[in-house]
Design a protein around this motif. Structure first.
Motif, PDB file in Angstrom:
ATOM      1  N   MET A   1     -16.769  12.821 -26.983  1.00 18.88           N
ATOM      2  CA  MET A   1     -18.153  12.340 -26.901  1.00 18.88           C
ATOM      3  C   MET A   1     -19.093  13.447 -26.416  1.00 18.88           C
ATOM      4  SD  MET A   1     -18.528   9.312 -27.971  1.00 18.88           S
ATOM      5  CE  MET A   1     -20.107   8.857 -27.262  1.00 18.88           C
ATOM      6  N   ARG A   2     -18.642  14.227 -25.439  1.00 24.32           N
ATOM      7  CA  ARG A   2     -19.494  15.299 -24.934  1.00 24.32           C
ATOM      8  C   ARG A   2     -19.813  16.297 -26.038  1.00 24.32           C
ATOM      9  NH1 ARG A   2     -17.641  19.177 -19.999  1.00 24.32           N
ATOM     10  NH2 ARG A   2     -17.698  17.171 -18.884  1.00 24.32           N
ATOM     11  N   SER A   3     -18.779  16.693 -26.794  1.00 21.37           N
ATOM     12  CA  SER A   3     -18.987  17.659 -27.866  1.00 21.37           C
ATOM     13  C   SER A   3     -19.910  17.102 -28.934  1.00 21.37           C
ATOM     14  CB  SER A   3     -17.642  18.045 -28.484  1.00 21.37           C
ATOM     15  OG  SER A   3     -16.791  18.633 -27.523  1.00 21.37           O
ATOM     16  N   ALA A   4     -19.744  15.836 -29.268  1.00 20.03           N
ATOM     17  CA  ALA A   4     -20.586  15.214 -30.288  1.00 20.03           C
ATOM     18  C   ALA A   4     -22.044  15.150 -29.825  1.00 20.03           C
ATOM     19  CB  ALA A   4     -20.077  13.818 -30.611  1.00 20.03           C
ATOM     20  N   PHE A   5     -22.257  14.812 -28.552  1.00 23.80           N
ATOM     21  CA  PHE A   5     -23.617  14.740 -28.017  1.00 23.80           C
ATOM     22  C   PHE A   5     -24.287  16.113 -28.033  1.00 23.80           C
ATOM     23  CE2 PHE A   5     -26.501  15.164 -24.380  1.00 23.80           C
ATOM     24  CZ  PHE A   5     -27.421  14.171 -24.681  1.00 23.80           C
ATOM     25  N   LEU A   6     -23.561  17.145 -27.609  1.00 27.37           N
ATOM     26  CA  LEU A   6     -24.127  18.491 -27.596  1.00 27.37           C
ATOM     27  C   LEU A   6     -24.408  18.995 -29.009  1.00 27.37           C
ATOM     28  CD1 LEU A   6     -21.921  20.095 -24.795  1.00 27.37           C
ATOM     29  CD2 LEU A   6     -24.311  19.413 -24.627  1.00 27.37           C
ATOM     30  N   ALA A   7     -23.518  18.663 -29.949  1.00 25.92           N
ATOM     31  CA  ALA A   7     -23.757  19.048 -31.342  1.00 25.92           C
ATOM     32  C   ALA A   7     -24.999  18.357 -31.882  1.00 25.92           C
ATOM     33  CB  ALA A   7     -22.532  18.700 -32.188  1.00 25.92           C
ATOM     34  N   LEU A   8     -25.185  17.090 -31.532  1.00 29.10           N
ATOM     35  CA  LEU A   8     -26.366  16.347 -31.976  1.00 29.10           C
ATOM     36  C   LEU A   8     -27.632  16.947 -31.376  1.00 29.10           C
ATOM     37  CD1 LEU A   8     -27.439  13.896 -33.536  1.00 29.10           C
ATOM     38  CD2 LEU A   8     -27.135  12.526 -31.457  1.00 29.10           C
ATOM     39  N   ALA A   9     -27.576  17.343 -30.106  1.00 32.76           N
ATOM     40  CA  ALA A   9     -28.742  17.956 -29.468  1.00 32.76           C
ATOM     41  C   ALA A   9     -29.102  19.271 -30.158  1.00 32.76           C
ATOM     42  CB  ALA A   9     -28.455  18.201 -27.988  1.00 32.76           C
ATOM     43  N   ALA A  10     -28.107  20.061 -30.500  1.00 34.77           N
ATOM     44  CA  ALA A  10     -28.358  21.330 -31.193  1.00 34.77           C
ATOM     45  C   ALA A  10     -28.967  21.090 -32.569  1.00 34.77           C
ATOM     46  CB  ALA A  10     -27.060  22.125 -31.316  1.00 34.77           C
ATOM     47  N   LEU A  11     -28.450  20.124 -33.297  1.00 34.36           N
ATOM     48  CA  LEU A  11     -29.001  19.813 -34.620  1.00 34.36           C
ATOM     49  C   LEU A  11     -30.434  19.309 -34.523  1.00 34.36           C
ATOM     50  CD1 LEU A  11     -25.895  18.095 -36.283  1.00 34.36           C
ATOM     51  CD2 LEU A  11     -26.888  20.319 -36.870  1.00 34.36           C
ATOM     52  N   MET A  12     -30.731  18.534 -33.484  1.00 34.91           N
ATOM     53  CA  MET A  12     -32.092  18.024 -33.299  1.00 34.91           C
ATOM     54  C   MET A  12     -33.058  19.176 -33.056  1.00 34.91           C
ATOM     55  SD  MET A  12     -33.526  15.375 -30.422  1.00 34.91           S
ATOM     56  CE  MET A  12     -33.317  16.606 -29.126  1.00 34.91           C
ATOM     57  N   LEU A  13     -32.668  20.129 -32.223  1.00 33.49           N
ATOM     58  CA  LEU A  13     -33.522  21.280 -31.959  1.00 33.49           C
ATOM     59  C   LEU A  13     -33.734  22.115 -33.217  1.00 33.49           C
ATOM     60  CD1 LEU A  13     -32.104  22.388 -28.487  1.00 33.49           C
ATOM     61  CD2 LEU A  13     -34.362  21.444 -28.921  1.00 33.49           C
ATOM     62  N   LEU A  14     -32.678  22.295 -33.999  1.00 34.33           N
ATOM     63  CA  LEU A  14     -32.812  23.039 -35.241  1.00 34.33           C
ATOM     64  C   LEU A  14     -33.734  22.322 -36.214  1.00 34.33           C
ATOM     65  CD1 LEU A  14     -29.111  24.188 -35.763  1.00 34.33           C
ATOM     66  CD2 LEU A  14     -31.069  25.672 -35.330  1.00 34.33           C
ATOM     67  N   GLY A  15     -33.621  20.994 -36.275  1.00 32.46           N
ATOM     68  CA  GLY A  15     -34.480  20.218 -37.173  1.00 32.46           C
ATOM     69  C   GLY A  15     -35.941  20.288 -36.768  1.00 32.46           C
ATOM     70  N   LEU A  16     -36.213  20.113 -35.468  1.00 36.21           N
ATOM     71  CA  LEU A  16     -37.596  20.202 -34.993  1.00 36.21           C
ATOM     72  C   LEU A  16     -38.154  21.609 -35.153  1.00 36.21           C
ATOM     73  CD1 LEU A  16     -37.363  18.054 -31.722  1.00 36.21           C
ATOM     74  CD2 LEU A  16     -38.558  17.447 -33.836  1.00 36.21           C
ATOM     75  N   VAL A  38     -19.414  26.360 -24.448  1.00 38.82           N
ATOM     76  CA  VAL A  38     -18.424  26.513 -23.380  1.00 38.82           C
ATOM     77  C   VAL A  38     -18.166  25.183 -22.690  1.00 38.82           C
ATOM     78  CG1 VAL A  38     -17.929  27.651 -21.177  1.00 38.82           C
ATOM     79  CG2 VAL A  38     -19.067  28.915 -23.009  1.00 38.82           C
ATOM     80  N   VAL A  39     -19.234  24.401 -22.510  1.00 35.80           N
ATOM     81  CA  VAL A  39     -19.116  23.109 -21.832  1.00 35.80           C
ATOM     82  C   VAL A  39     -18.369  22.098 -22.684  1.00 35.80           C
ATOM     83  CG1 VAL A  39     -20.447  21.181 -20.881  1.00 35.80           C
ATOM     84  CG2 VAL A  39     -21.202  23.532 -20.503  1.00 35.80           C
ATOM     85  N   ALA A  40     -18.524  22.184 -24.021  1.00 39.69           N
ATOM     86  CA  ALA A  40     -17.889  21.218 -24.921  1.00 39.69           C
ATOM     87  C   ALA A  40     -16.370  21.354 -24.877  1.00 39.69           C
ATOM     88  CB  ALA A  40     -18.392  21.427 -26.339  1.00 39.69           C
ATOM     89  N   PHE A  41     -15.696  20.234 -25.128  1.00 42.78           N
ATOM     90  CA  PHE A  41     -14.241  20.240 -25.145  1.00 42.78           C
ATOM     91  C   PHE A  41     -13.691  20.705 -26.496  1.00 42.78           C
ATOM     92  CE2 PHE A  41     -14.926  16.878 -21.835  1.00 42.78           C
ATOM     93  CZ  PHE A  41     -14.410  17.621 -20.788  1.00 42.78           C
ATOM     94  N   SER A  42     -14.417  20.392 -27.556  1.00 36.03           N
ATOM     95  CA  SER A  42     -13.933  20.718 -28.893  1.00 36.03           C
ATOM     96  C   SER A  42     -15.113  20.705 -29.854  1.00 36.03           C
ATOM     97  CB  SER A  42     -12.877  19.685 -29.334  1.00 36.03           C
ATOM     98  OG  SER A  42     -13.445  18.380 -29.358  1.00 36.03           O
ATOM     99  N   LEU A  43     -14.851  20.739 -31.107  1.00 31.79           N
ATOM    100  CA  LEU A  43     -15.817  20.570 -32.195  1.00 31.79           C
ATOM    101  C   LEU A  43     -16.763  21.758 -32.346  1.00 31.79           C
ATOM    102  CD1 LEU A  43     -16.725  18.532 -34.395  1.00 31.79           C
ATOM    103  CD2 LEU A  43     -18.412  17.662 -32.774  1.00 31.79           C
ATOM    104  N   ILE A  44     -17.450  22.160 -31.291  1.00 34.30           N
ATOM    105  CA  ILE A  44     -18.459  23.211 -31.423  1.00 34.30           C
ATOM    106  C   ILE A  44     -18.115  24.458 -30.609  1.00 34.30           C
ATOM    107  CG2 ILE A  44     -20.331  21.585 -31.886  1.00 34.30           C
ATOM    108  CD1 ILE A  44     -21.181  21.852 -28.982  1.00 34.30           C
ATOM    109  N   ARG A  45     -16.927  24.535 -30.079  1.00 37.92           N
ATOM    110  CA  ARG A  45     -16.587  25.649 -29.187  1.00 37.92           C
ATOM    111  C   ARG A  45     -16.602  26.994 -29.917  1.00 37.92           C
ATOM    112  NH1 ARG A  45     -14.587  24.592 -24.130  1.00 37.92           N
ATOM    113  NH2 ARG A  45     -13.671  26.671 -24.074  1.00 37.92           N
ATOM    114  N   ALA A  46     -16.324  26.988 -31.204  1.00 37.45           N
ATOM    115  CA  ALA A  46     -16.232  28.247 -31.936  1.00 37.45           C
ATOM    116  C   ALA A  46     -17.542  28.647 -32.608  1.00 37.45           C
ATOM    117  CB  ALA A  46     -15.127  28.148 -32.998  1.00 37.45           C
TER     118      ALA A  46
END
Length: 455
Positions: A1-16, A38-46
């Motif tokens: 969930m943490r990784s998904a939330f951070l990925a969504l926040a990044a996409l929102m900033l890119l969209g705006l 770094v904070v994310a557990f998975s998904l966006i770490r790379a």
């Protein structure tokens, strides 16, 4: 969930950012300090977030947002000169090349993006948004560390924040100094911020962040943080109005901090007055003496991480002889001197001097009008913030941390804002810190960055 939330926040900033390019700059600041990968557990770490947001911000600016560029003054010239000089010294470095170019990579990006910031953030709303994102990105570490300090007292070398390691915000002394440097900015925003809507308890939000920052500085047990704490209190009392009230509030804060400080904290801080008996303090003095000898033979410096070649032998107060190798500089100015020689130190010192000149000129440009209070208070806040950072940095090597270059860049932003405000100063009724009202975007919360700066 943490990784998904951070990925969504990044996409929102890119969209705006597609609509308002300065938001991509905000995204870069968030990524740079909060480090979601770094904070994310998975998904966006790379994912290379810094490269994505940095490239997107530059492309968006060049394609759609080049109106009202800042005047290229001495600060930007010196900043880019320092970046070029550190690149040159990296080619003659004495440390292993992989170590040298690794530090060059993040230090060069910090300097170059610092020079780019004044091109992105020009209006009052944009500058405030930049300060808010800067502080909120740091708050991930400050709130975690501050809360754990209040509950458990903290400890030297104990990592209680979001980031770990012995560099950046994961290193205790760096975190303590940075935490204290944001306090004047929080005081400024609590009074003037128009980006955040007015709501009940808004001042409590900023006061809570201030106390978290102060608790973080105490919880690290960093002596550099204690020195910065004293400097910050004195500077805030001197630069801000209502001195009697501020003295009373400061006394209450000191009592609160004393209540959460442990006996171990008092014991460690007491070594400041008896540094001869502390091995760490004696080692730092030995490193500084070695640095002076080093640049006597290599006046151009030894490149990044040149301290790895030092070998120190000194005698402690109890008569023991200690030999230490590869001891870090533990000082902003000795770090620059040892790594980049006398030319680097001169460029760096002139760069810092230009910040104070920028702030003084900005205050002169806006004058003493009540409508210019925002600009004058921002100048005072930046001055206290960067001075606190430098005082703490006398005892920790943070010369190339991005936070310093954000402060330098903000001084350029406020100077150019003051220039435009002075040119657009209305003859009556209208606030002098509002520039180009006709060109303002329909939304006050997200103005068009490509138009003439507005409130």
């Amino acid at each position: 969930m943490r990784s998904a939330f951070l990925a969504l926040a990044a996409l929102m900033l890119l969209g705006l950012g597609v609509v308002h390019p300065f938001i991509l700059g905000l995204g870069y600041v968030w990524v740079d300090l909060f480090s979601p990968h770094v904070v994310a557990f998975s998904l966006i770490r790379a994912l290379p977030f810094s490269m994505i947001f940095g490239a997107a911000a530059l492309a968006a600016y060049l394609l759609t947002d080049r109106k009202c560029p800042p005047r290229v003054g001495w600060t930007l010239v010196l900043l880019f000169t320092l970046a070029l000089w550190t690149t040159f010294t990296s080619t003659i470095a004495v440390a292993p090349s992989n170590v040298v170019w690794k530090k060059w990579d993040w230090a060069f990006k910090a300097m170059m993006f610092g020079g780019f910031i004044p091109f992105l953030f020009r209006s009052r709303v944009q500058i405030e948004a930049f300060l808010l994102v800067y502080i909120f990105a740091l708050s991930g570490s400050l709130l975690a560390f501050g809360a754990k300090t209040i509950l458990g007292g903290g400890g030297y070398g104990i990592q209680l924040g979001l980031l770990t390691g012995n560099t950046g915000l994961g290193e205790g002394s760096t975190l303590a100094v940075v935490a204290l440097s944001v306090v004047p900015l929080l005081l400024f925003l609590s009074k003037h911020c128009i980006v955040l809507p007015q709501f009940k308890g808004r001042h409590l939000l900023f006061l809570g962040l201030i106390f978290a920052a102060l608790a973080t500085s105490v919880g690290t047990f960093a002596r550099a943080g204690f020195v910065a704490l004293i400097a910050m209190f004195l500077l805030c009392w001197w630069r801000f109005p209502h001195k009697v009230r501020n003295l009373f509030v400061g006394a209450l804060i000191v009592v609160g901090l004393a209540a959460i400080a442990s006996d171990q904290w008092y014991e460690r801080i007491s070594t400041i007055w008896n540094f001869e008996s502390d091995t760490s303090a004696v080692t730092r003095i030995a490193v500084w003496e070695w640095t002076l000898d080093f640049v006597r033979d290599r006046p151009l410096g030894g490149g990044f991480h040149s301290f790895v070649v030092n070998e120190l032998t000194f005698i402690t107060e109890d008569g023991h002889t200690i030999t230490d190798k590869g001891r870090a500089f533990h000082s902003i100015f000795f770090e620059v001197l040892g790594e980049h020689g006398y030319p680097g130190l001169i460029i760096f010192s002139l760069l810092l001097l230009s910040v104070y000149i920028n702030l003084a000129r900005a205050k002169v440009l806006v004058g003493e009008s009540p409508h210019a209070e925002w600009t004058r208070d921002l100048c005072a806040a930046i001055s206290v913030a960067i001075t606190t950072f430098l005082v703490g940095g006398l005892f920790v090597g943070i010369a190339f941390q991005p936070m310093l270059y954000y402060y330098i860049a903000t001084s350029v932003c406020v100077l150019n804002f003051a220039r435009r405000a002075g040119l657009a100063a209305p003859s009556s009724g209208e606030k002098a810190d509002i520039v180009g009202r006709k060109a303002r975007a329909p939304s006050r919360m997200v103005p068009s960055a490509g138009k003439h700066p507005a409130e």
